[in-house]
Write a protein that holds these residues in place. Structure first.
Motif, PDB file in Angstrom:
ATOM      1  N   ASP A 142      -8.734   5.207  15.290  1.00 51.95           N
ATOM      2  CA  ASP A 142      -9.394   6.506  15.135  1.00 51.95           C
ATOM      3  C   ASP A 142      -8.557   7.491  14.329  1.00 51.95           C
ATOM      4  O   ASP A 142      -8.853   8.677  14.300  1.00 51.95           O
ATOM      5  N   SER A 143      -7.486   6.980  13.695  1.00 56.40           N
ATOM      6  CA  SER A 143      -6.628   7.880  12.910  1.00 56.40           C
ATOM      7  C   SER A 143      -5.793   7.029  11.952  1.00 56.40           C
ATOM      8  O   SER A 143      -5.719   5.803  12.102  1.00 56.40           O
ATOM      9  N   ILE A 144      -5.166   7.713  11.007  1.00 53.32           N
ATOM     10  CA  ILE A 144      -4.267   7.005  10.094  1.00 53.32           C
ATOM     11  C   ILE A 144      -3.087   6.424  10.862  1.00 53.32           C
ATOM     12  O   ILE A 144      -2.668   5.287  10.633  1.00 53.32           O
ATOM     13  N   GLU A 145      -2.610   7.189  11.860  1.00 50.41           N
ATOM     14  CA  GLU A 145      -1.471   6.715  12.666  1.00 50.41           C
ATOM     15  C   GLU A 145      -1.859   5.431  13.412  1.00 50.41           C
ATOM     16  O   GLU A 145      -1.095   4.463  13.440  1.00 50.41           O
ATOM     17  N   SER A 146      -3.049   5.419  14.007  1.00 45.24           N
ATOM     18  CA  SER A 146      -3.442   4.214  14.776  1.00 45.24           C
ATOM     19  C   SER A 146      -3.699   3.039  13.829  1.00 45.24           C
ATOM     20  O   SER A 146      -3.485   1.877  14.188  1.00 45.24           O
ATOM     21  N   ALA A 147      -4.118   3.345  12.588  1.00 41.13           N
ATOM     22  CA  ALA A 147      -4.315   2.271  11.601  1.00 41.13           C
ATOM     23  C   ALA A 147      -2.979   1.626  11.240  1.00 41.13           C
ATOM     24  O   ALA A 147      -2.846   0.401  11.169  1.00 41.13           O
ATOM     25  N   GLU A 148      -1.976   2.474  11.026  1.00 40.15           N
ATOM     26  CA  GLU A 148      -0.647   1.936  10.679  1.00 40.15           C
ATOM     27  C   GLU A 148      -0.023   1.217  11.870  1.00 40.15           C
ATOM     28  O   GLU A 148       0.611   0.172  11.725  1.00 40.15           O
ATOM     29  N   LEU A 176      -4.488   1.279   6.674  1.00 36.89           N
ATOM     30  CA  LEU A 176      -4.154  -0.028   7.272  1.00 36.89           C
ATOM     31  C   LEU A 176      -3.758  -1.025   6.191  1.00 36.89           C
ATOM     32  O   LEU A 176      -2.749  -1.733   6.304  1.00 36.89           O
ATOM     33  N   MET A 177      -4.555  -1.056   5.111  1.00 34.46           N
ATOM     34  CA  MET A 177      -4.275  -2.008   4.034  1.00 34.46           C
ATOM     35  C   MET A 177      -2.921  -1.696   3.371  1.00 34.46           C
ATOM     36  O   MET A 177      -2.146  -2.613   3.057  1.00 34.46           O
ATOM     37  N   ALA A 178      -2.642  -0.411   3.174  1.00 36.85           N
ATOM     38  CA  ALA A 178      -1.368  -0.033   2.536  1.00 36.85           C
ATOM     39  C   ALA A 178      -0.194  -0.463   3.411  1.00 36.85           C
ATOM     40  O   ALA A 178       0.806  -1.001   2.917  1.00 36.85           O
ATOM     41  N   LYS A 179      -0.350  -0.250   4.714  1.00 39.89           N
ATOM     42  CA  LYS A 179       0.732  -0.630   5.640  1.00 39.89           C
ATOM     43  C   LYS A 179       0.900  -2.153   5.651  1.00 39.89           C
ATOM     44  O   LYS A 179       2.020  -2.669   5.682  1.00 39.89           O
ATOM     45  N   ALA A 180      -0.228  -2.858   5.617  1.00 40.73           N
ATOM     46  CA  ALA A 180      -0.167  -4.329   5.640  1.00 40.73           C
ATOM     47  C   ALA A 180       0.537  -4.841   4.381  1.00 40.73           C
ATOM     48  O   ALA A 180       1.359  -5.754   4.449  1.00 40.73           O
ATOM     49  N   GLU A 182       2.712  -3.197   2.618  1.00 45.41           N
ATOM     50  CA  GLU A 182       4.124  -2.810   2.730  1.00 45.41           C
ATOM     51  C   GLU A 182       4.868  -3.796   3.645  1.00 45.41           C
ATOM     52  O   GLU A 182       6.002  -4.183   3.360  1.00 45.41           O
ATOM     53  N   MET A 183       4.210  -4.225   4.726  1.00 43.81           N
ATOM     54  CA  MET A 183       4.882  -5.109   5.695  1.00 43.81           C
ATOM     55  C   MET A 183       4.638  -6.583   5.393  1.00 43.81           C
ATOM     56  O   MET A 183       5.020  -7.453   6.174  1.00 43.81           O
ATOM     57  N   ASP A 184       3.940  -6.841   4.268  1.00 46.87           N
ATOM     58  CA  ASP A 184       3.741  -8.210   3.808  1.00 46.87           C
ATOM     59  C   ASP A 184       3.002  -9.086   4.822  1.00 46.87           C
ATOM     60  O   ASP A 184       3.422 -10.197   5.139  1.00 46.87           O
ATOM     61  N   ILE A 185       1.898  -8.554   5.343  1.00 48.51           N
ATOM     62  CA  ILE A 185       1.041  -9.362   6.216  1.00 48.51           C
ATOM     63  C   ILE A 185      -0.384  -9.266   5.670  1.00 48.51           C
ATOM     64  O   ILE A 185      -0.799  -8.211   5.173  1.00 48.51           O
ATOM     65  N   LYS A 186      -1.115 -10.379   5.706  1.00 47.77           N
ATOM     66  CA  LYS A 186      -2.464 -10.408   5.141  1.00 47.77           C
ATOM     67  C   LYS A 186      -3.489  -9.912   6.169  1.00 47.77           C
ATOM     68  O   LYS A 186      -3.278 -10.050   7.375  1.00 47.77           O
ATOM     69  N   VAL A 187      -4.595  -9.405   5.628  1.00 48.84           N
ATOM     70  CA  VAL A 187      -5.658  -8.882   6.488  1.00 48.84           C
ATOM     71  C   VAL A 187      -6.915  -9.727   6.287  1.00 48.84           C
ATOM     72  O   VAL A 187      -7.293 -10.036   5.159  1.00 48.84           O
ATOM     73  N   CYS A 188      -7.535 -10.101   7.397  1.00 45.22           N
ATOM     74  CA  CYS A 188      -8.777 -10.875   7.325  1.00 45.22           C
ATOM     75  C   CYS A 188      -9.795 -10.264   8.274  1.00 45.22           C
ATOM     76  O   CYS A 188      -9.439  -9.439   9.115  1.00 45.22           O
TER      77      CYS A 188
END
Ligand SMILES: [Zn+2]
Length: 420
Positions: A142-148, A176-180, A182-188
């Motif tokens: 529900d927020s940018i913080e919770s997305a990260e 969320l995508m930017a953080k992913a 940055e942390m080198d993890i893929k999103v599906c």
């Protein structure tokens, strides 16, 4: 130590470099009268007239040996699934919903305390406001913080992928995508209701789950495919909606319903009634032919496709449903049996990053093997003609597989964690 003698070998790779084979779209390497030696859980030797003192001989004349199967979209949410996966030749699954109970069960499999497939897991499912209707397995962003934080938590818990559902707000999904990245993890996951699929792809979204999650416009699908996104059609689960909601199909008419424990049957029945009420209220009546066309369009432009069942969803029975899926990928999506075998062996291995030791039969690879009585390249349904299954060198002959099937039916369910 095991020695398969005189088998027809379907290695799913031809030479050392699977990737270049895939790119060259080479035909399968079926070789007759081959021997395969398995030692310490690995393929030790492939050739003819191999001699190995002390090896247990598995006479394979007239049989076909191929890599065992991946179910690339599943939810390991109850214990009987493990036996059903192995009994159906599936020694690896992509588990797409995290969860402490499922993960401790996966650990028990890994350490050999429990029989079951290797589990490659995403974290729990993250969603926007739709998560509020669901059980705790779904986490609310529900927020940018919770997305990260979703990404940070997924990484620190050791999961391989972040899994998202489509109601996350655009600005939160972007974070969320930017953080992913940055942390080198893929999103599906299920893409997005509000972010254009091409933009989501540009943000790095890595795998689209379900044909029904692909965009409508063929040009957008082509864009995703050419950009290198992965795709898991799960046609079997896409069909449950029209079947149960609109065509009056009954769970008890399922072919392998005898393998569904009572506790799961009750859960399915209740959930299906909820699903049916929800979709009827919203008047949602997806045309399955449109859904299939989307998947076919993707396959026209890319081979980054994996076969998955969505096991756990009401009507999708562990193990058996993947074979249903393979048949549908041939019959409805127009793929050749060889293409479809790739989707359940070498492709998931590529996707997960395991293609240097899984998904094919080569010296040094894990001994994950499927011994069939009939040729799966002539009819994909022959993947059901199972004579034996090997997982990392542990061999289950037909007798042992029948015992697994019986105990899936008769043993009490050791763990059940409903996903929604
Ligand atoms: Zn799923």
């Amino acid at each position: 130590m095991y020695l398969f003698k005189n088998i027809s070998l379907i290695s799913m790779c031809d030479g050392a470099d699977i990737k270049s084979n895939m790119e060259a779209n080479m035909e399968p390497n079926m070789e007759a009268n081959m021997d395969v030696l398995v030692q310490d859980g690995l393929i030790a030797e492939i050739g003819q007239a191999i001699k190995a003192e002390g090896a247990e001989i598995i006479e394979g004349k007239g049989y076909y040996l191929m890599p065992s199967l991946f179910d690339a979209h599943a939810h390991l949410n109850s214990s009987e699934m493990c036996n059903l996966f192995i009994a159906n030749g599936i020694t690896s699954i992509r588990h797409l919903s995290g969860g402490d109970k499922a993960m401790s069960y996966a650990k028990a499999i890994e350490t050999g305390c429990v029989i079951g497939p290797s589990v490659y897991a995403s974290g729990p499912i993250y969603d926007g406001s739709d998560a509020l209707d669901k059980k705790s397995a779904y986490r609310y962003i529900d927020s940018i913080e919770s997305a990260e934080k979703a990404v940070i938590d997924t990484v620190s818990a050791g999961y391989r992928w972040v899994k998202t559902y489509p109601s996350i707000k655009p600005e939160h999904l972007k974070a969320l995508m930017a953080k992913a990245n940055e942390m080198d993890i893929k999103v599906c996951g299920h893409m997005s209701y509000t972010v254009d699929s091409k933009m989501l792809c540009d943000w790095g979204y890595h795998c689209c789950e379900h044909s029904s999650s692909l965009p409508n416009e063929p040009q957008s699908i082509q864009y995703l495919a050419e950009a290198g996104m992965w795709f898991c059609p799960t046609q079997v689960v896409c069909e449950t909606l029209p079947d149960y909601v609109w065509a009056g199909k009954k769970l008890e008419d399922l072919k392998y319903y005898e393998y569904v424990p009572d506790v799961i049957r009750q859960f399915w029945e209740t959930k299906n009634q909820e699903i049916i009420r929800g979709y009827k209220k919203r008047g949602m009546k997806p045309d399955i032919h449109v859904v299939i066309e989307r998947g076919k369009t993707f396959m026209k432009y890319s081979d980054k496709v994996m076969a998955g069942s969505d096991t756990m969803y009401p009507g999708i029975i562990a193990g058996f449903s993947l074979h249903d899926e393979l048949e549908k990928l041939v019959e409805l999506y127009g793929q050749t049996p060889y293409e479809v075998l790739k989707m359940a062996t070498v492709n998931p291995a590529r996707y997960i990053g395991l293609a240097d030791h899984k998904g094919g039969i080569q010296v040094g690879y894990d001994a994950d093997l499927l011994l069939l009585r009939e040729n799966p390249l002539t009819a994909i349904s022959n993947t059901r003609q199972i004579e034996g299954v090997m997982k990392k060198g542990q061999y289950f002959d037909r007798k042992k597989l029948d015992i697994l099937l019986r105990s899936a039916k008769e043993e009490p369910v050791a763990f059940f964690e409903p996903l929604f």
